[in-house]
Design a protein around this motif. Sequence first.
Motif, PDB file in Angstrom:
ATOM      1  N   SER A 279     -45.348 -26.269  30.009  1.00  0.00           N
ATOM      2  CA  SER A 279     -46.452 -26.789  29.206  1.00  0.00           C
ATOM      3  C   SER A 279     -47.686 -27.055  30.055  1.00  0.00           C
ATOM      4  O   SER A 279     -47.614 -27.181  31.280  1.00  0.00           O
ATOM      5  CB  SER A 279     -46.019 -28.075  28.502  1.00  0.00           C
ATOM      6  N   THR A 294     -52.249 -22.631  25.662  1.00  0.00           N
ATOM      7  CA  THR A 294     -51.643 -21.461  25.015  1.00  0.00           C
ATOM      8  C   THR A 294     -50.332 -21.918  24.387  1.00  0.00           C
ATOM      9  O   THR A 294     -49.532 -22.581  25.047  1.00  0.00           O
ATOM     10  CB  THR A 294     -51.386 -20.328  26.019  1.00  0.00           C
ATOM     11  N   ASN A 295     -50.124 -21.579  23.120  1.00  0.00           N
ATOM     12  CA  ASN A 295     -48.938 -22.051  22.407  1.00  0.00           C
ATOM     13  C   ASN A 295     -47.659 -21.515  23.055  1.00  0.00           C
ATOM     14  O   ASN A 295     -47.605 -20.363  23.490  1.00  0.00           O
ATOM     15  CB  ASN A 295     -48.970 -21.599  20.947  1.00  0.00           C
ATOM     16  N   ILE A 296     -46.638 -22.360  23.084  1.00  0.00           N
ATOM     17  CA  ILE A 296     -45.291 -21.927  23.457  1.00  0.00           C
ATOM     18  C   ILE A 296     -44.459 -21.979  22.184  1.00  0.00           C
ATOM     19  O   ILE A 296     -44.210 -23.055  21.633  1.00  0.00           O
ATOM     20  CB  ILE A 296     -44.691 -22.820  24.556  1.00  0.00           C
ATOM     21  N   ASN A 297     -44.051 -20.830  21.684  1.00  0.00           N
ATOM     22  CA  ASN A 297     -43.341 -20.727  20.417  1.00  0.00           C
ATOM     23  C   ASN A 297     -41.929 -21.290  20.524  1.00  0.00           C
ATOM     24  O   ASN A 297     -41.371 -21.403  21.625  1.00  0.00           O
ATOM     25  CB  ASN A 297     -43.282 -19.267  19.964  1.00  0.00           C
ATOM     26  N   PRO A 298     -41.316 -21.626  19.378  1.00  0.00           N
ATOM     27  CA  PRO A 298     -39.946 -22.166  19.398  1.00  0.00           C
ATOM     28  C   PRO A 298     -38.937 -21.242  20.086  1.00  0.00           C
ATOM     29  O   PRO A 298     -37.961 -21.726  20.676  1.00  0.00           O
ATOM     30  CB  PRO A 298     -39.615 -22.328  17.904  1.00  0.00           C
ATOM     31  N   ASP A 299     -39.168 -19.917  20.028  1.00  0.00           N
ATOM     32  CA  ASP A 299     -38.235 -18.997  20.682  1.00  0.00           C
ATOM     33  C   ASP A 299     -38.508 -18.835  22.171  1.00  0.00           C
ATOM     34  O   ASP A 299     -37.842 -18.052  22.857  1.00  0.00           O
ATOM     35  CB  ASP A 299     -38.250 -17.627  19.990  1.00  0.00           C
ATOM     36  N   SER A 301     -41.314 -17.690  23.593  1.00  0.00           N
ATOM     37  CA  SER A 301     -42.395 -16.739  23.894  1.00  0.00           C
ATOM     38  C   SER A 301     -43.743 -17.450  23.827  1.00  0.00           C
ATOM     39  O   SER A 301     -43.881 -18.498  23.189  1.00  0.00           O
ATOM     40  CB  SER A 301     -42.363 -15.566  22.917  1.00  0.00           C
ATOM     41  N   LEU A 302     -44.729 -16.868  24.479  1.00  0.00           N
ATOM     42  CA  LEU A 302     -46.077 -17.417  24.418  1.00  0.00           C
ATOM     43  C   LEU A 302     -46.779 -16.921  23.153  1.00  0.00           C
ATOM     44  O   LEU A 302     -46.642 -15.757  22.770  1.00  0.00           O
ATOM     45  CB  LEU A 302     -46.884 -16.996  25.649  1.00  0.00           C
ATOM     46  N   GLY A 303     -47.526 -17.817  22.511  1.00  0.00           N
ATOM     47  CA  GLY A 303     -48.254 -17.470  21.304  1.00  0.00           C
ATOM     48  C   GLY A 303     -49.749 -17.362  21.558  1.00  0.00           C
ATOM     49  O   GLY A 303     -50.188 -16.942  22.624  1.00  0.00           O
ATOM     50  N   ARG A 304     -50.535 -17.787  20.570  1.00  0.00           N
ATOM     51  CA  ARG A 304     -51.987 -17.687  20.680  1.00  0.00           C
ATOM     52  C   ARG A 304     -52.521 -18.799  21.571  1.00  0.00           C
ATOM     53  O   ARG A 304     -51.920 -19.858  21.726  1.00  0.00           O
ATOM     54  CB  ARG A 304     -52.625 -17.757  19.295  1.00  0.00           C
TER      55      ARG A 304
END
Length: 417
Positions: A279, A294-299, A301-304
């Motif tokens: 984070s 940058t978002n860290i998705n629940p799975d 992976s990096l998001g937007r």
Amino acid sequence: EKGAWVGEALAGRWLIAHGAKPDEAWAPHLWGERLLFWAAYAPYILSSGDPGYRSALLNTMARGARFLDRNADKAPDGIKRITAWCGVVATALVLQGGVPRLARGEAGLGRALGSAQYDDGGLISRSPDEQVLLVDRLGLLRSFYLAARQQIPEGIETASAAALAALHGVTMGDGALSSWQGGNPGSAARLTGLIEGCGLRARPLRQARGWGYQRLSALGTILVLDGAPPPPPKMAARGSASTLAFELSDGPQRLVINCGGVGLLPSELPPDLVAGLRSTAAHSTLVLDDTNSTNINPDGSLGRGVDEVTIDRSEDNDASRIEAAHDGYVRAFGLIHKRSLMLGNDGKEVRGADQLIAKGRKKIRGAAAYAVRFHLAKGVEATATADGLGAILRSKGAPPWNFRCRGGQLTIEGSLW
């Protein structure tokens, strides 16, 4: 002699467990690594007087080489595919296959490097841990060319030197790595041995737009800044929201760090903690409203988030300066994060400023809180000043540093490493 005894025992056990038919141990990147190491350390595993064992091992190496020849491109893009093709080239040089396999191997390695390595030498994964492996693989491969008395192709030589310069660029004053993309410093002794053994010399890469790490240094003080967006998800399963964070060392003493990560090896740390280490808050930078840049998705992976980072760098007789900005908070908050850093040429002064600048149509939230964190290295003791606007940073490995801030109240909190 003792090393050979241990090496042959391990190789023999591997032959019994995996040598008969392809299984999970026959992944192309594992065969690439295996062939590089089995051939490089042949005296430790092929000095046995047992003809049955020697025949079985050599036969399995030949089968592995043929398997790898057909399957190297099936390895995942990045360091794994590079490793697989390095194995093809190595076996063509010293085992079997001759000119046709060597030509295929060099062409395949060229493609693998082209899709995984920036022109500046850094991997697209932006992982220093993987960069260590890249320098290691290419260094081993150079030794195969020398052993076979073959000329090293210019493309491999160029990629090797650039990879080493990029690795030097993220090394701190104690000789170990700075912590980025879920990695950690690792062993300084191992890194020194790797660099000395690869047969190349290179200056640290100071400005890297692809690899993305900016390096300032003066009289033993080193500052490394993450000056690029996070790596693309397909190249980095565990990328981090670390844009514009920095690490700082004075001589061998680390002062400001990031919290690190588990690196490339399996870990017993809880998944939530591993995710937390990726984070923005786990890095030495500004965090807006406790939100990742940058978002860290629940799975995982990096998001937007950060799409663009601007960098303006200058040097003069007094100092080196960097002005950098990222757009990771524009979509949610309508704000650009701009960070300015200066390192004096005497290595004794670091100045910085963080700004949030309005951009776009998004209405700015009036109540969005922010924090600017400076994680301190193990062994650095912080004592707050009476006015609450500074702290003295004391450590065994460097003179005391006087930390001062304006525009916010300084607090000293627990962190983790």
